[in-house]
Design a protein around this motif. Structure first.
Motif, short mmCIF file in Angstrom:
data_model
loop_
_atom_site.label_atom_id
_atom_site.label_comp_id
_atom_site.label_asym_id
_atom_site.label_seq_id
_atom_site.Cartn_x
_atom_site.Cartn_y
_atom_site.Cartn_z
N LEU A 11 6.25 3.09 -0.14
CA LEU A 11 5.41 1.94 -0.44
C LEU A 11 5.63 0.92 0.67
O LEU A 11 6.74 0.48 0.90
N LEU A 12 4.56 0.59 1.37
CA LEU A 12 4.67 -0.40 2.44
C LEU A 12 4.35 -1.78 1.90
O LEU A 12 3.44 -1.93 1.07
N GLY A 13 5.07 -2.78 2.37
CA GLY A 13 4.80 -4.13 1.91
C GLY A 13 4.82 -5.11 3.06
O GLY A 13 5.47 -4.87 4.09
N VAL A 14 4.11 -6.23 2.86
CA VAL A 14 4.15 -7.31 3.86
C VAL A 14 3.82 -8.62 3.14
O VAL A 14 3.02 -8.66 2.20
N ARG A 15 4.49 -9.68 3.54
CA ARG A 15 4.29 -10.98 2.91
C ARG A 15 2.96 -11.61 3.35
O ARG A 15 2.57 -11.47 4.52
N PRO A 16 2.30 -12.34 2.47
CA PRO A 16 0.98 -12.89 2.78
C PRO A 16 0.94 -13.81 3.99
O PRO A 16 -0.05 -13.83 4.72
N GLU A 17 2.03 -14.56 4.23
CA GLU A 17 1.99 -15.52 5.34
C GLU A 17 2.26 -14.84 6.68
O GLU A 17 2.10 -15.46 7.73
N VAL A 76 0.86 -1.17 0.00
CA VAL A 76 0.00 0.00 0.00
C VAL A 76 0.91 1.23 0.00
O VAL A 76 1.92 1.28 0.70
N ALA A 77 0.55 2.21 -0.84
CA ALA A 77 1.37 3.42 -0.93
C ALA A 77 0.90 4.44 0.10
O ALA A 77 -0.29 4.55 0.38
N GLY A 78 1.85 5.17 0.71
CA GLY A 78 1.49 6.15 1.73
C GLY A 78 2.54 7.23 1.85
O GLY A 78 3.40 7.37 0.98
N THR A 79 2.48 7.98 2.95
CA THR A 79 3.44 9.06 3.18
C THR A 79 3.94 8.98 4.61
O THR A 79 3.15 8.73 5.54
N VAL A 80 5.24 9.18 4.78
CA VAL A 80 5.80 9.16 6.14
C VAL A 80 5.32 10.41 6.87
O VAL A 80 5.45 11.53 6.38
N GLN A 81 4.73 10.20 8.07
CA GLN A 81 4.18 11.34 8.79
C GLN A 81 4.94 11.66 10.06
O GLN A 81 4.73 12.71 10.66
N GLY A 82 5.82 10.75 10.47
CA GLY A 82 6.58 11.05 11.68
C GLY A 82 7.26 9.81 12.18
O GLY A 82 7.31 8.78 11.49
N LEU A 100 9.51 0.70 0.99
CA LEU A 100 10.25 0.77 -0.27
C LEU A 100 10.02 2.11 -0.95
O LEU A 100 9.04 2.81 -0.65
N ASP A 101 10.92 2.43 -1.88
CA ASP A 101 10.69 3.59 -2.74
C ASP A 101 9.48 3.28 -3.62
O ASP A 101 9.33 2.13 -4.07
N VAL A 102 8.66 4.28 -3.87
CA VAL A 102 7.53 4.07 -4.77
C VAL A 102 8.11 3.98 -6.19
O VAL A 102 8.82 4.89 -6.62
N PRO A 103 7.86 2.87 -6.88
CA PRO A 103 8.45 2.76 -8.22
C PRO A 103 7.91 3.85 -9.14
O PRO A 103 6.73 4.20 -9.06
N SER A 104 8.77 4.37 -9.98
CA SER A 104 8.31 5.42 -10.91
C SER A 104 7.28 4.82 -11.85
O SER A 104 7.35 3.65 -12.21
N GLY A 105 6.32 5.64 -12.19
CA GLY A 105 5.26 5.17 -13.08
C GLY A 105 4.12 4.51 -12.34
O GLY A 105 3.28 3.87 -12.95
N GLU A 106 4.13 4.65 -10.99
CA GLU A 106 3.01 4.06 -10.26
C GLU A 106 2.20 5.13 -9.57
O GLU A 106 2.76 6.16 -9.20
#
Lengths: 298, 368
Positions: free
Chosen positions: B280-286, B244-250, B362-368
Motif C-alpha cells: 500500500l503506497l501512501g503520501v501526505r496531502p501537503e 493506493v494499493a499495488g504490487t512490487v514489480q522490481g 505499507l503492508d496492505v491491512p487485512s480486510g482491504e
C-alpha cells in the motif's frame, strides 16, 4: 429595512401586558397552597395557642379564655420525665437509624448497579402497610415467647429477660418505623457524589477510610442533616411505639398529650405540652443546623 | 517507596487487561523515559485510558508488570504509589477551596506546613489570587489548572493526564497545550498524556505512541511518525494520507518500482515495510503538487504522478484543499499553498505529482 420588518414582527417580544399577566398567574397558582396552609396550619396553631392559656371553669372538660401561664408550669413539672424520655429515645433511634442507613444508602448509591431501583422500592415497601399494623407486627416479633427473645435469653443477653414492654422495644420500633426517612435523603446526597472524587482521593494518598472521612462524608452532610431531622422530629412526637411496645414507665410526650386530650380532657395542659415540645424541637433544630454548617455546603 | 521527585523511567512489561472476553490492553511492553512528555494516542476504546488507569492503580492488570525505576508497583495500592492523575473531568473536591484542593495530597502524607508549596504551585499555574475560591466559581480552564497543580504538588514520579483538555473549547485548548508544555519543561516530571486528538499529541509530546485495539501500532517522535508511518492505521489516524494499493514489480537503485492503478510509482525501499508482493503506497496531502493536465510537461521526470479531476476546492486562506477523483476512482486530498491566485476549479483535469522520497510503503491491512 423593509425586508426585515416581517421578521421583527414575527418574533415574540413579551409586551408589558404579557409580563403582568404572567406575574398574576404565578400569584393565582400560589393561592391553593397558601389557603391550605392558612386553614389547616395557621388557624389550628393559633387556636392551640389560645387553648394552652385557657382557664378552668370548674366543670371538668370546659374551659374559658384566659391567660393561665400556670398550664405551662404544670405541663413541665408533671411531665418532665416524658420530655426527657422522648428526646433520649428518639435521639438513640436517630443515631441507630443513621448507623444502619448510611452503609445501606452508600451501597445503593455506589455499588448496587442494576439492583438500585429494586432496592429503593424495597426501602419504601413498608409504607404500603399501615404504620399501626407494622408496629403491631413488632409486638409479635419481640414477644416474650418469640424467636428473638428466647434466643437472646438462651445466651443470657437480656437484663430483664424480655424485650417487649421495655425501652429497648420502643427504641427498636422508632428506629424501624423512621428508617426510610433516613435512607432516602442519605441516598439522594450520596448519589450526587461523583465516584471519580473517591478515585481522586485515593490517587492523592488517602486510604479508603481517609477518603471517606475527607471527601464522601463531608459531601453527604446535607443528606445526614436532612435524614436525622426527618427521623428525630417525628420520632420525638410519636406515641404509637411507646403505647404498643413499651410499658407504662416508658411513656413519651406524645402519650402525655394524647392522655390529656382524650382521657383527662385537660385541653389547656395538652396544648401547653404541644407548644413546649414544638419550642424545644425548633431550638434543637436551629442549633443543630448551625453546628452542622450545612448552609456552607454545595 | 521510591523517593519522590526523582526522575525515573516508567516501564510496562507484557501488560494485559481483559474484561471478560474483551481484551482492552493486549500484551503491552513499553518504556517511557523519565522526564519525557509522552502521549498515548488512539481512538476511543483502544485501551489507552485502561493503560493509564492501571498505571494509576485504579485498575488491576490481568497479567504483566508495571515498574517505576526499579520498583515493581504492579500491586501497590493507588494511595501508596508515587503516581498522580489529572482526571478527565478534573474531579476537584467541590467542598474544599482551591488551596485545600491543592494541599490535599500533602496533608494526607502528614506534611504540616503546606502553605509554602501550595502557594508556589498556585503561582506556577497562575492561580494565586484564586486560592480561597471554590472549584464551582472557576472557569473550565482554571479548574483544569487546579487539577494539574493538585497532582503536581506531590512531585510524583509520573503525572498521568487523562484527556485533560477534552472539556475545553478549541481556543482554550490551544492555550492549555502551550501551558502544560511550559509546566512540564519547568518541573521536569514525566508526563503521560492520554488523548484521541492527534494534533494535541503532536503539539505537546516528545514521544507519541499510537494505540489501536489494545496494542501500540507505532511509537516515536511526532515528526518521525508523521513522516514515516509504519501501518495504514497510523497513516490515517495521525494526520491525513492518500493511498493506493499495488504490487512490487522490481527495483531501481534504492527504489522499489510499484505497479498500481494509474501507473507505476517509485518508493525508497528504506521507506517501505514491504519489499515484495502486495503493497500500500501512501503520501501526505501537503507533499503533493497539482498542475493542470495541459502543463504536465513541466512535471519533473523523476516524480510519481497520478491524473484525475478536481471535484472540490476549498480555499482556507493560507492554503487550498483540493479533492481530486483519480482515474481509478479514489478520492485524494491535496493541500496547495496559495502562492498564486489562479485556483483550479472543480471539473479541471489535473496531474498530481510528488517526489518519490515523500512516498511510504505499507503492508496492505487485512480486510482491504
Amino acid at each position: 429595512m423593509p425586508a426585515l420588518a416581517p421578521v421583527a414582527g414575527g418574533t415574540k417580544v413579551p409586551s408589558g401586558a404579557g409580563v403582568q399577566r404572567r406575574a398574576r398567574t404565578a400569584y393565582l397558582l400560589l393561592i391553593p397552597g397558601i389557603a391550605w396552609l392558612g386553614l389547616f396550619f395557621v388557624v389550628p396553631l393559633v387556636s392551640l395557642f389560645f387553648t394552652s392559656l385557657q382557664a378552668p371553669t370548674g366543670t371538668p372538660g370546659v374551659y374559658q379564655p384566659g391567660f393561665e401561664v400556670a398550664n405551662y408550669v404544670t405541663a413541665i413539672s408533671d411531665y418532665w420525665p416524658q420530655f426527657i424520655r422522648s428526646f433520649i429515645y428518639s435521639g438513640i433511634a436517630t443515631v441507630l437509624a443513621l448507623v444502619i442507613a448510611y452503609p445501606l444508602a452508600y451501597f445503593i448509591a455506589f455499588r448496587a448497579g442494576k439492583w438500585r431501583a429494586l432496592l429503593l422500592v424495597l426501602v419504601v415497601a413498608p409504607f404500603f402497610a399501615s404504620f399501626l399494623l407494622r408496629t403491631y407486627a413488632w409486638r409479635t416479633i419481640l414477644a416474650d415467647e418469640g424467636f428473638i427473645t428466647t434466643t437472646l435469653n438462651a445466651l443470657h443477653l437480656l437484663p430483664d429477660n424480655r424485650i417487649l414492654n421495655t425501652p429497648i422495644a420502643v427504641i427498636a420500633g422508632l428506629t424501624y418505623n423512621f428508617l426510610p426517612f433516613m435512607i432516602l435523603p442519605l441516598y439522594a446526597a450520596l448519589e450526587r457524589i461523583d465516584p471519580r472524587l473517591i478515585e481522586a482521593a485515593g490517587d492523592l494518598y488517602s486510604s479508603p477510610f481517609t477518603g471517606f472521612r475527607k471527601v464522601v462524608w463531608p459531601l453527604s452532610l446535607p443528606g445526614v442533616v436532612a435524614g436525622t431531622l426527618l427521623t428525630f422530629i417525628p420520632a420525638s412526637g410519636d406515641y404509637i411505639n411507646a403505647t404498643l411496645l413499651g410499658s407504662p414507665q416508658d411513656r413519651m410526650v406524645g402519650n402525655a398529650i394524647q392522655t390529656n386530650f382524650l382521657q383527662f380532657r385537660d385541653y389547656p395542659v395538652a396544648s401547653a405540652l404541644s407548644f413546649i415540645m414544638m419550642a424545644i424541637i425548633l431550638t434543637l433544630v436551629f442549633v443543630y443546623i448551625r453546628r452542622a454548617g450545612t448552609e456552607d455546603l454545595v | 517507596m521510591a523517593a519522590s521527585g526523582e526522575v525515573q523511567d516508567l516501564r510496562l512489561v507484557n501488560l494485559v487487561k481483559s474484561f471478560g472476553d474483551f481484551t482492552a490492553v493486549d500484551d503491552l511492553t513499553l518504556t517511557i523515559p523519565g522526564g519525557s512528555f509522552f502521549a498515548l494516542l488512539g481512538p476511543s476504546g483502544c485501551g489507552k485510558t485502561t493503560t493509564l488507569r492501571m498505571v494509576a492503580g485504579l485498575e488491576a492488570p490481568t497479567s504483566g508488570n508495571i515498574l517505576l525505576g526499579d520498583t515493581d508497583i504492579t500491586n501497590e495500592k493507588p494511595y501508596k504509589r508515587y503516581v498522580n492523575t489529572v482526571f478527565q473531568s478534573y474531579a476537584l473536591f467541590p467542598h474544599l477551596d482551591i488551596f485545600e484542593n491543592v494541599a490535599f495530597g500533602l496533608r494526607r502524607r502528614g506534611i504540616k506546613d503546606v502553605s509554602g508549596p501550595v502557594n508556589e504551585m498556585l503561582d506556577l499555574v497562575q492561580l494565586g489570587p484564586m486560592a480561597r475560591r471554590k472549584p464551582a466559581q472557576l472557569s473550565g480552564g482554571q479548574q483544569q489548572r487546579v487539577a494539574v497543580a493538585r497532582a503536581l504538588i506531590n512531585e510524583p514520579g509520573v503525572l498521568l493526564l487523562d484527556e485533560p483538555l477534552g472539556a475545553l473549547d478549541l481556543k482554550l485548548r490551544r492555550q492549555m497545550q502551550i501551558e502544560l508544555k511550559r509546566i512540564q519543561t519547568e518541573v521536569g516530571t514525566t508526563f503521560v498524556h492520554v488523548t484521541h486528538d492527534q494534533e494535541e499529541a503532536m503539539t505537546m509530546a516528545d514521544t507519541v505512541a499510537v494505540m489501536n485495539k489494545g496494542r501500540i501500532e507505532q511509537m516515536g517522535a511526532p515528526v518521525d511518525i508523521y513522516d514515516l508511518p509504519k501501518t495504514a492505521f497510523v497513516a490515517n489516524f495521525l494526520g491525513q494520507s492518500n493511498s493506493v494499493a499495488g504490487t512490487v514489480q522490481g527495483r531501481s537503485g534504492d527504489d522499489l518500482i510499484v505497479g498500481a492503478p494509474g501507473g507505476s510509482y517509485n518508493v525508497p525501499a528504506a521507506r517501505s515495510t514491504r519489499q515484495e508482493g502486495a503493497i500500500l503506497l501512501g503520501v501526505r496531502p501537503e507533499k503533493l503538487s497539482i498542475a493542470t493536465a495541459g502543463s504536465s510537461a513541466a512535471v519533473p521526470d523523476r516524480h510519481n504522478r497520478a491524473t484525475g479531476k478536481v471535484t472540490d476546492a476549498s480555499f482556507t486562506g493560507v492554503s487550498t484543499q483540493y479533492l481530486v477523483m483519480t482515474t481509478w476512482g479514489d478520492e485524494w486530498t491535496v493541500f496547495e499553498q496559495n502562492r498564486s491566485v489562479d485556483l483550479l476549479q472543480p471539473g479541471d483535469e489535473v496531474v498530481i505529482h510528488w517526489a518519490p522520497e515523500y512516498t511510504f510503503g505499507l503492508d496492505v491491512p487485512s480486510g482491504e
